[in-house]
Design a protein around this motif. Structure first.
Motif, PDB file in Angstrom:
ATOM      1  N   THR A   7      47.032  19.113  43.145  1.00  0.00           N
ATOM      2  CA  THR A   7      45.791  19.089  43.909  1.00  0.00           C
ATOM      3  C   THR A   7      45.441  17.637  44.211  1.00  0.00           C
ATOM      4  O   THR A   7      45.614  16.760  43.379  1.00  0.00           O
ATOM      5  CB  THR A   7      44.644  19.717  43.097  1.00  0.00           C
ATOM      6  OG1 THR A   7      45.022  21.028  42.719  1.00  0.00           O
ATOM      7  CG2 THR A   7      43.351  19.750  43.906  1.00  0.00           C
ATOM      8  N   ILE A   8      44.952  17.414  45.384  1.00  0.00           N
ATOM      9  CA  ILE A   8      44.491  16.084  45.762  1.00  0.00           C
ATOM     10  C   ILE A   8      43.081  16.205  46.319  1.00  0.00           C
ATOM     11  O   ILE A   8      42.774  17.140  47.056  1.00  0.00           O
ATOM     12  CB  ILE A   8      45.446  15.418  46.785  1.00  0.00           C
ATOM     13  CG1 ILE A   8      45.023  13.978  47.053  1.00  0.00           C
ATOM     14  CG2 ILE A   8      45.485  16.202  48.075  1.00  0.00           C
ATOM     15  CD1 ILE A   8      46.035  13.184  47.850  1.00  0.00           C
ATOM     16  N   ASN A   9      42.226  15.293  45.923  1.00  0.00           N
ATOM     17  CA  ASN A   9      40.866  15.245  46.447  1.00  0.00           C
ATOM     18  C   ASN A   9      40.767  14.059  47.393  1.00  0.00           C
ATOM     19  O   ASN A   9      41.152  12.945  47.038  1.00  0.00           O
ATOM     20  CB  ASN A   9      39.844  15.080  45.325  1.00  0.00           C
ATOM     21  CG  ASN A   9      39.748  16.305  44.453  1.00  0.00           C
ATOM     22  OD1 ASN A   9      39.790  17.415  44.954  1.00  0.00           O
ATOM     23  ND2 ASN A   9      39.618  16.103  43.147  1.00  0.00           N
ATOM     24  N   VAL A  10      40.278  14.286  48.557  1.00  0.00           N
ATOM     25  CA  VAL A  10      40.106  13.237  49.554  1.00  0.00           C
ATOM     26  C   VAL A  10      38.613  13.010  49.732  1.00  0.00           C
ATOM     27  O   VAL A  10      37.871  13.933  50.081  1.00  0.00           O
ATOM     28  CB  VAL A  10      40.754  13.624  50.904  1.00  0.00           C
ATOM     29  CG1 VAL A  10      40.487  12.549  51.934  1.00  0.00           C
ATOM     30  CG2 VAL A  10      42.234  13.866  50.718  1.00  0.00           C
ATOM     31  N   GLY A  11      38.196  11.799  49.448  1.00  0.00           N
ATOM     32  CA  GLY A  11      36.796  11.441  49.665  1.00  0.00           C
ATOM     33  C   GLY A  11      36.667  10.691  50.974  1.00  0.00           C
ATOM     34  O   GLY A  11      37.401   9.753  51.246  1.00  0.00           O
ATOM     35  N   ILE A  12      35.751  11.106  51.790  1.00  0.00           N
ATOM     36  CA  ILE A  12      35.524  10.455  53.079  1.00  0.00           C
ATOM     37  C   ILE A  12      34.214   9.687  52.976  1.00  0.00           C
ATOM     38  O   ILE A  12      33.157  10.267  52.732  1.00  0.00           O
ATOM     39  CB  ILE A  12      35.484  11.477  54.231  1.00  0.00           C
ATOM     40  CG1 ILE A  12      36.828  12.199  54.299  1.00  0.00           C
ATOM     41  CG2 ILE A  12      35.140  10.783  55.541  1.00  0.00           C
ATOM     42  CD1 ILE A  12      36.879  13.305  55.321  1.00  0.00           C
ATOM     43  N   HIS A  13      34.347   8.391  53.108  1.00  0.00           N
ATOM     44  CA  HIS A  13      33.176   7.522  53.043  1.00  0.00           C
ATOM     45  C   HIS A  13      32.661   7.335  54.463  1.00  0.00           C
ATOM     46  O   HIS A  13      33.412   6.944  55.354  1.00  0.00           O
ATOM     47  CB  HIS A  13      33.580   6.176  52.438  1.00  0.00           C
ATOM     48  CG  HIS A  13      32.461   5.456  51.773  1.00  0.00           C
ATOM     49  ND1 HIS A  13      31.308   5.127  52.395  1.00  0.00           N
ATOM     50  CD2 HIS A  13      32.322   5.018  50.495  1.00  0.00           C
ATOM     51  CE1 HIS A  13      30.510   4.506  51.574  1.00  0.00           C
ATOM     52  NE2 HIS A  13      31.110   4.426  50.396  1.00  0.00           N
TER      53      HIS A  13
END
Length: 175
Positions: A7-13
């Motif tokens: 699983t990968i979490n992508v945070g969008i700033h």
């Protein structure tokens, strides 16, 4: 066969922009404040300060034209903005001085050029404690002299020009 999962979490700033205003002119005895919202992680101004605002007093910089910039960081995002601040003499003295001497660029990185009337015989660069860091005798036939000061650290210095009767003092800034 084998199956593997990850699983990968992508945070969008969210992106942002900043604006410290338009090029501005003040008088030498004026003070101006540039500010941006206090909602970012990091601030870096052209004078080295690190708050969300900068206060500039004209007499601290002296008569001349100066870039004022800020770099702001929030998360992985960086944004910069620059204006040109012109500081004029309260009494119009810069007009008389500017006919005698012209220094450009100021601020400078390694070299600057001095255009000066030929009766000025010596150029000196002093630190703010009055310690002489550079001296050059001027040729009486030349009106323009290029000065290389790449060995100085960044900061504010005093440029002193001398005749037998007069001294002319100007601030210079090395970036």
């Amino acid at each position: 066969g084998c199956w593997l999962y990850d699983t990968i979490n992508v945070g969008i700033h969210p992106g942002f922009s900043i604006d410290i205003g338009v090029d501005t002119t003040i008088r030498e005895n004026d003070t101006i404040i540039f500010s941006i919202p206090d909602e970012f992680e990091f601030y870096s101004w052209s004078d080295g300060s690190s708050s969300n605002k900068i206060t500039i007093t004209g007499s601290d910089y002296g008569v001349g034209t100066f870039p004022v910039w800020v770099e702001v960081a929030d998360g992985p995002c960086f944004e910069t903005d620059t204006i040109i601040l012109t500081i004029k003499s309260e009494f119009g003295i810069e007009e008389k001085t500017n006919r005698i001497i012209n220094i450009y660029p100021n601020p400078f990185e390694e070299t600057f050029t001095v255009e000066i009337k030929p009766e000025y015989q010596i150029i000196e660069v002093l630190d703010l404690n009055g310690i002489r860091l550079f001296t050059k005798d001027l040729e009486q036939t030349k009106n323009t002299e290029q000065i290389r000061l790449n060995n100085l650290t960044n900061g504010v210095y005093i440029l002193k020009n001398q005749t037998k009767e007069n001294n002319l003092i100007r601030k210079i800034i090395k970036l």
